[in-house]
Write an enzyme that holds these catalytic residues in place. Structure first.
Site, PDB file in Angstrom:
ATOM      1  CG  ASP A  15     -10.976   8.444   5.375  1.00 33.59           C
ATOM      2  OD1 ASP A  15     -11.579   9.414   5.845  1.00 33.59           O
ATOM      3  OD2 ASP A  15     -10.055   8.538   4.539  1.00 33.59           O
ATOM      4  CG  ASP A  37     -30.598 -14.222  30.758  1.00 29.30           C
ATOM      5  OD1 ASP A  37     -31.738 -13.735  30.937  1.00 29.30           O
ATOM      6  OD2 ASP A  37     -29.585 -13.815  31.346  1.00 29.30           O
ATOM      7  CG  HIS A  84     -28.009 -14.012  27.012  1.00 33.18           C
ATOM      8  ND1 HIS A  84     -28.737 -13.468  25.979  1.00 33.18           N
ATOM      9  CD2 HIS A  84     -27.690 -12.983  27.833  1.00 33.18           C
ATOM     10  CE1 HIS A  84     -28.857 -12.159  26.185  1.00 33.18           C
ATOM     11  NE2 HIS A  84     -28.227 -11.842  27.297  1.00 33.18           N
ATOM     12  NE  ARG A 119     -22.466 -16.322  38.806  1.00 31.68           N
ATOM     13  CZ  ARG A 119     -23.479 -15.488  38.913  1.00 31.68           C
ATOM     14  NH1 ARG A 119     -23.356 -14.244  38.503  1.00 31.68           N
ATOM     15  NH2 ARG A 119     -24.623 -15.879  39.402  1.00 31.68           N
ATOM     16  CD  GLU A 157     -19.792  -6.528  25.035  1.00 25.32           C
ATOM     17  OE1 GLU A 157     -19.833  -5.835  23.995  1.00 25.32           O
ATOM     18  OE2 GLU A 157     -20.762  -6.614  25.830  1.00 25.32           O
ATOM     19  CG  HIS A 165      -1.791  -1.197   1.328  1.00 27.51           C
ATOM     20  ND1 HIS A 165      -1.347  -2.447   1.682  1.00 27.51           N
ATOM     21  CD2 HIS A 165      -3.124  -1.319   1.093  1.00 27.51           C
ATOM     22  CE1 HIS A 165      -2.364  -3.296   1.660  1.00 27.51           C
ATOM     23  NE2 HIS A 165      -3.449  -2.638   1.314  1.00 27.51           N
ATOM     24  CG  HIS A 201      -5.974   1.643  -0.547  1.00 28.38           C
ATOM     25  ND1 HIS A 201      -6.050   2.096   0.749  1.00 28.38           N
ATOM     26  CD2 HIS A 201      -6.078   0.287  -0.466  1.00 28.38           C
ATOM     27  CE1 HIS A 201      -6.198   1.071   1.562  1.00 28.38           C
ATOM     28  NE2 HIS A 201      -6.222  -0.045   0.849  1.00 28.38           N
ATOM     29  CB  ILE A 231      -9.182   7.805  -0.940  1.00 27.01           C
ATOM     30  CG1 ILE A 231      -9.349   8.998  -1.890  1.00 27.01           C
ATOM     31  CG2 ILE A 231      -8.923   6.526  -1.737  1.00 27.01           C
ATOM     32  CD1 ILE A 231     -10.348   8.820  -3.004  1.00 27.01           C
ATOM     33  CG  LEU A 270      -8.601  -1.114   8.495  1.00 27.42           C
ATOM     34  CD1 LEU A 270      -9.514  -0.643   7.354  1.00 27.42           C
ATOM     35  CD2 LEU A 270      -7.342  -0.274   8.526  1.00 27.42           C
TER      36      LEU A 270
END
Ligand SMILES: Cc1ncc(C[n+]2csc(CCOP(=O)(O)OP(=O)(O)O)c2C)c(N)n1
Length: 647
Positions: free
Chosen positions: A154, A454, A458, A343, A396, A27, A258, A186, A118
């Site tokens: 971008d 739930d 879930h 837990r 998250e 690139h 690009h 772009i 990205l």
């Protein structure tokens, strides 16, 4: 740009153009567009040390727009980092070259993090800036006081993770983060107005950031903005209006620059336009010397700081007193052995571990459900970084990207919680933690249909399988309190491997009722029950189903069918054991069965095609959890019947 800056920037441009051309891929557009901004940053602002890239108080420079990797490699080479030579740049994108297609984190190299997906870099930068604030509070601002710069395109700003991370950075008032936006309008498909019409200024304003706009090819404007940014009272974004592929007569300002080589003919035209009379990869001596002087000056400044301020903040997560407390808690538990959700056991562990100075906890708005926050934790608040617990909010993905940054900075150990099902919202960052060998700990509770009412949205089904398939990630699913403590200890000690600890919402019966002298979870799988001498069946299990496996084994024994139960809290660690040990566990009986309230495919590597796999290969159900277990035939009677049929 003054002539000198322009020519220095052209060194970056032509190294990038030539490397991409030689590699026949890459690139060039982004490095050509951002070369001017990067030159001002590295020449006039960035604190770095080419001779000791790990210098603790360096500014962090994160290239979130990782496809423009040649920008980073050029800068590291030109300023004199040993990690990148001209030969390496000529080997851009070739096997084992440090100049990989996208930047890949190497400790002590100047490549601060792995980017390419990205938006990840933005969240890493927020984590790095947060780590800086936390450590500054601990060791004082003479020792740690630096900026984190992040270069984004971008594309990064379109990604969801950018919204999460920028919003949290604004909320926390992370004033030491400086975002450089390559605002060239772009992306790959063409002009960005094909897909986005956000008002960037309004967006950053609403997050609580400062925002400046400059012409990204005007040295004075860039300098002024960066100068202002040094004193910003909030995180700050500098929008740099640039031309992608700057200097290319036919491809500049267009998507065609690009992501592919410019081509020999076009490169000739760029050389002419930018008045660059040098051969490919040739940097004229005067410019090369000037760049190296920039590096030398940075080194001298860093050296002074290093000589004056010693950073001496070691991680003492393995002290003897800590282990003694852990051991004592286990002993206390063995005295009454009551059923307990894992837990909850994890919370008991954290009650002790929350005093470890480097452990930084958090959860994505599920602190009370994940049991990640104890009474001893202190919350990190906007502008107040003296705490050790982060309320990440319902973010998250950013939580996991930020944890990567927290870990990458130096020696913090981040852990963060959410429901196991939402590991799917975390995975891109988890994958990078594994790739970068970072000690990040994921507390994923509500780890099966055992969460009950739930319902299927879930209830994790395929999540464990998918996490287990990520290289260099340990997936722990402890069976009870003792194993939970053991797995937590292993996660803390895994310096180069991130860990998932999958935990139950519901209470589980203890299976380890004695013998806590060794951390048996450390071998990944071990025999926990044997009902007779002449066994016919090996039952493998993990987590909440281990006590079910023991019940099955006992029931079979009442009919004179003997078996052993193997508790398997971590498949990855088991896979690393010796051949002999694996044989001992797996080769004793013809029939091997697995029990886990989850997708069953991954267990077949242990049970073989002739084994039996008790689990769930469909979405879950909304009901009280015991009814769901029965619905999926995960109960003693049903499993015993199927095993008997198979014998
Ligand atoms: C998560 C993710 N999605 C898609 C891509 C593929 N990709 C690489 S660069 C790019 C466009 C980026 O545009 P921009 O940030 O404007 O970079 P520029 O065109 O200015 O170089 C895309 C879609 C990626 N690397 N990561």
């Amino acid at each position: 740009m003054s002539k000198q800056y322009r020519e220095l920037a052209n060194c970056i441009r032509f190294l990038s153009i030539d490397a991409v051309q030689k590699a026949k891929s890459g690139h060039p557009g982004m490095p050509m567009g951002m070369a001017d901004v990067a030159t001002v940053l590295f020449k006039d602002f960035l604190k770095f040390n080419p001779k000791n890239p790990n210098w603790i108080n360096r500014d962090r420079f994160v290239l979130s727009a990782g496809h423009g990797s040649m920008l980073l490699y050029s800068l590291l080479y030109l300023t004199g980092y040993k990690s990148i030579s001209l030969e390496d740049i000529k080997n851009f994108r070739q096997l084992n070259s440090i100049c990989a297609g996208h930047p890949e984190y190497h400790p002590n190299s100047g490549i601060e993090t792995t980017t390419g997906p990205l938006g990840q870099g933005i969240s890493n930068a927020v984590g790095l800036a947060l780590a800086e604030e936390i450590l500054k509070k601990k060791v004082g601002k003479k020792i740690i006081n630096h900026k984190t710069y992040v270069l984004v395109g971008d594309g990064c700003l379109m990604e969801g993770i950018s919204h999460e991370a920028l919003s949290l950075a604004g909320h926390l008032k992370l004033k030491n983060i400086i975002l450089l936006f390559d605002n060239n309008s772009i992306s790959i498909d063409g002009p960005t107005n094909l897909a986005v019409s956000d008002d960037h200024k309004k967006r950053f304003d609403s997050y609580g950031w400062n925002f400046l706009s400059v012409n990204g090819h005007n040295q004075k404007e860039i300098f002024k903005a960066l100068k202002k940014a040094q004193k910003s009272n909030k995180p700050i974004a500098i929008s740099c209006k640039t031309t992608i592929g700057y200097g290319s007569p036919n491809k500049g300002g267009k998507a065609s620059s690009h992501g592919s080589p410019l081509g020999e003919d076009e490169i000739k035209l760029v050389r002419k336009k930018l008045n660059w009379k040098h051969n490919p990869f040739e940097i004229p001596k005067n410019l090369f010397d000037t760049w190296r002087k920039i590096g030398e000056k940075a080194y001298q400044n860093a050296k002074k700081h290093e000589a004056r301020y010693k950073y001496n903040y070691s991680n003492n997560s393995t002290t003897k007193s800590f282990y003694n407390l852990i051991h004592k808690a286990k002993e206390d538990y063995l005295k009454d052995l009551k059923p307990l959700a894992t837990r909850k056991s994890s919370e008991m562990f954290l009650d002790i571990a929350s005093t470890l100075p480097n452990l930084i906890g958090g959860s994505a708005d599920l602190a009370g459900s994940n049991n990640t926050k104890t009474k001893k934790h202190k919350i990190i608040k906007p502008g107040d970084f003296s705490g050790n617990y982060i309320h990440y909010g319902v973010r998250e993905h950013a939580m996991c990207g930020i944890m990567n940054g927290l870990s990458l900075h130096s020696n913090l150990i981040p852990y963060g919680g959410t429901f196991l099902i939402f590991s799917d919202y975390c995975k891109p960052s988890m994958r990078l933690a594994a790739m970068m060998k970072q000690r990040v700990i994921y507390i994923f509770t509500h780890d099966s249909i055992g969460l009950g009412e739930d319902g299927p949205t879930h209830q994790p089904i395929e999540q464990l399988t998918s996490l287990r398939s990520i290289p260099n990630l340990n997936v722990f699913r402890p069976a009870d309190m003792i194993e939970t403590f053991e797995c937590w200890q292993l996660a803390l000690e895994s310096k180069n491997t991130p860990s998932v600890i999958a935990l139950t919402r519901q209470s589980v019966n203890p299976v380890r009722k004695k013998d806590i002298s060794k951390n048996t979870s450390s071998v990944g799988a071990y025999e926990i029950l044997r009902t007779g001498n002449n066994i016919k069946i090996t039952i493998l299990s993990s987590g909440s189903e281990t006590s079910l496996a023991c019940d099955v084994s006992h029931k079979l024994a009442t009919e004179n069918i003997y078996s052993k139960v193997v508790s398997m809290p971590c498949q990855e660690l088991f896979d690393q054991q010796s051949k002999n040990y694996k044989k001992e566990i797996l080769n004793e009986t013809d029939l091997i069965v697995s029990i886990e309230a989850s997708e069953t495919g991954y267990w077949k590597k242990y049970t073989g095609q002739n084994g039996l796999n008790f689990g769930i290969n469909n979405f879950g159900k909304s009901a009280p959890y015991k009814e769901i277990y029965n619905h999926f035939n995960l109960n003693v009677e049903s499993i015993v019947n199927k095993i008997k049929k198979k014998l």
